[in-house]
Design a protein around this motif. Structure first.
Motif, PDB file in Angstrom:
ATOM      1  N   VAL A   1       0.829  -1.199   0.000  1.00  0.00           N
ATOM      2  CA  VAL A   1       0.000   0.000   0.000  1.00  0.00           C
ATOM      3  C   VAL A   1       0.869   1.256   0.000  1.00  0.00           C
ATOM      4  N   VAL A   2       2.024   1.180   0.656  1.00  0.00           N
ATOM      5  CA  VAL A   2       2.913   2.327   0.788  1.00  0.00           C
ATOM      6  C   VAL A   2       4.017   2.224  -0.260  1.00  0.00           C
TER       7      VAL A   2
ATOM      8  N   GLY B   1     -13.032   7.590   1.847  1.00  0.00           N
ATOM      9  CA  GLY B   1     -11.739   8.126   1.429  1.00  0.00           C
ATOM     10  C   GLY B   1     -10.994   7.203   0.481  1.00  0.00           C
ATOM     11  N   GLU B   2     -10.060   7.775  -0.291  1.00  0.00           N
ATOM     12  CA  GLU B   2      -9.275   6.974  -1.234  1.00  0.00           C
ATOM     13  C   GLU B   2      -8.399   5.960  -0.505  1.00  0.00           C
ATOM     14  N   GLU B   3      -7.904   6.329   0.702  1.00  0.00           N
ATOM     15  CA  GLU B   3      -7.053   5.421   1.449  1.00  0.00           C
ATOM     16  C   GLU B   3      -7.772   4.113   1.777  1.00  0.00           C
ATOM     17  N   ALA B   4      -9.095   4.198   1.949  1.00  0.00           N
ATOM     18  CA  ALA B   4      -9.865   3.011   2.288  1.00  0.00           C
ATOM     19  C   ALA B   4      -9.786   1.965   1.173  1.00  0.00           C
TER      20      ALA B   4
ATOM     21  N   ALA C   1      -7.338   1.596  -0.949  1.00  0.00           N
ATOM     22  CA  ALA C   1      -5.989   1.019  -0.948  1.00  0.00           C
ATOM     23  C   ALA C   1      -5.869  -0.056   0.121  1.00  0.00           C
ATOM     24  N   LEU C   2      -6.417   0.218   1.312  1.00  0.00           N
ATOM     25  CA  LEU C   2      -6.384  -0.775   2.385  1.00  0.00           C
ATOM     26  C   LEU C   2      -7.213  -2.000   2.025  1.00  0.00           C
TER      27      LEU C   2
END
Length: 403
Positions: free
Chosen positions: A51-52, A247-250, A252-253
């Motif tokens: 993810v990172v 959110g966009e981060e969700a 990715a997770l």
């Protein structure tokens, strides 16, 4: 003889009440430690490493443009960089953007974080590899800002400020090393958030304000209010069908691990977000009660409660406004669309990004309001059974903390 007996009974009463309160807090602390040990995370870094995006430090050495399309009018911005870390340290590189894009402005000398990209034909002759911009290096500016913050805290609060900064550091470590990783590791989100928040609250209060009767009352108020807030957050997150996918981060997770509880992360965020305000209110109310008692030992329970509640009402009014503005600030882009008339009130409130902030604000505010009378009553009760010497000691150590 009767006077001695009354003094003896009063001493026994003080010991029994304060001792029972401390014993309860000790049991909560032991339960919190056991919970943290049982739910400690394992292997999260490996599972979410994709993810990172890994990156290296680089410095911008030049900026120009050149043709990059079928015609001379099609031009691209070319950012020349010197890679400062990683396997490519010492090499020259280039970041290429379309001149009509929405890429961030950069200047010669800017410090960046970059990652290797697919090579673009035409740059090999210059000995330059192609990179993507990951982000700007913000570390130095953040360190200066934190240094300014720490200096102001120390100047104002001195030793208390130093202890508060230590508590702040421990709080961040608990969030980053336990709460978030444990939830990502599949542990029960609400249980993780509660145990981590209890640890943060008790440690922060103990470090900044000691272990006296005033701190005991603040801890008890924080524990009760935090549990109420957690229950409300869990219930209304489910009742309003919040998913945590706003959110966009969700996404990715979710791609990294489909089993991760995004709803749990949302609930945990509400609990942790309310914790700092709860700490502030409970310590303030407890400090007010003990200050009133020290100033006039003749005050009874009702007078102490009423006097501190007058302060508490003002504090709640100001703090609730702070909560609303803080959550509104994090949703400004959506609020701008709403204000433009593109969305009606019902449509705007129905958006999950907005609903999340509404639920978080109201849940935190309810916990905050409940904390005031509960903590005030506990503090007044303990203050009535606190010796004159301890009252003077508590009054000498004012309300100073950092969250």
């Amino acid at each position: 003889m009767r006077l001695r007996l009354r003094c003896f009974n009063a001493s026994i009463s003080r010991f029994t009440l304060l001792g029972a309160a401390r014993a309860f807090i000790l049991l909560v602390a032991l339960g919190t430690i056991v919970s943290i040990v049982v739910m400690r995370p394992t292997g999260v870094a490996d599972r979410f490493s994709e993810v990172v995006q890994p990156s290296d430090r680089a410095t911008v050495t030049g900026i120009d443009d050149r043709p990059c399309g079928a015609t001379v009018s099609d031009r691209c911005v070319r950012v020349l960089i010197h890679v400062d870390s990683g396997d490519d340290a010492g090499r020259r590189g280039v970041i290429q953007w379309n001149a009509n894009g929405v890429d961030p402005p950069v200047h010669v000398g800017d410090k960046l974080r970059v990652a290797r990209a697919q090579e673009i034909p035409g740059y090999e002759e210059y000995g330059q590899s192609t990179y993507d911009l990951v982000d700007f290096q913000r570390g130095p500016a953040l360190l200066v800002l934190f240094g300014l913050f720490a200096v102001m805290v120390l100047v104002l609060s001195r030793l208390r400020g130093l202890l508060s900064l230590a508590g702040l550091g421990i709080s961040l470590l608990i969030v980053l090393l336990y709460i978030i990783p444990a939830i990502l590791d599949g542990k029960p989100p609400v249980a993780v958030a509660i145990s981590g928040s209890l640890a943060i609250g008790m440690i922060a209060i103990a470090l900044a304000h000691g272990r006296g009767a005033k701190s005991v009352a603040a801890m008890l108020g924080t524990i009760a209010s935090l549990l109420l807030t957690a229950g409300l957050a869990a219930f209304f997150t489910s009742a309003t069908r919040l998913t945590g996918l706003a959110g966009e981060e969700a996404f990715a997770l979710r791609l990294a691990d489909p089993t991760v509880s995004l709803q749990g992360l949302l609930i945990a965020g509400m609990i942790i977000g309310a914790l700092g305000v709860l700490d502030d209110v409970t310590v303030s109310q407890s400090s007010t009660v003990f200050a009133l008692r020290a100033a006039n030992p003749a005050l009874g329970f009702a007078q102490l409660f009423k006097g501190a509640m007058d302060v508490g009402r003002d504090h709640v009014a100001a703090t609730v406004n702070t909560l609303v503005l803080a959550y509104a600030g994090s949703s400004l882009p959506v609020l701008l669309i709403f204000a433009s008339g593109a969305l009606g009130v019902d449509e705007a409130l129905n958006l999950e990004l907005v609903s999340e902030q509404v639920v978080a604000t109201l849940v935190g505010s309810i916990g905050l309001i409940a904390a005031v009378p509960f903590t005030t009553a506990l503090a007044a009760w303990l203050a009535l059974h606190t010796s004159r010497a301890e009252l003077e000691h508590e009054a000498a150590h004012g309300h100073a903390h950092v969250h």
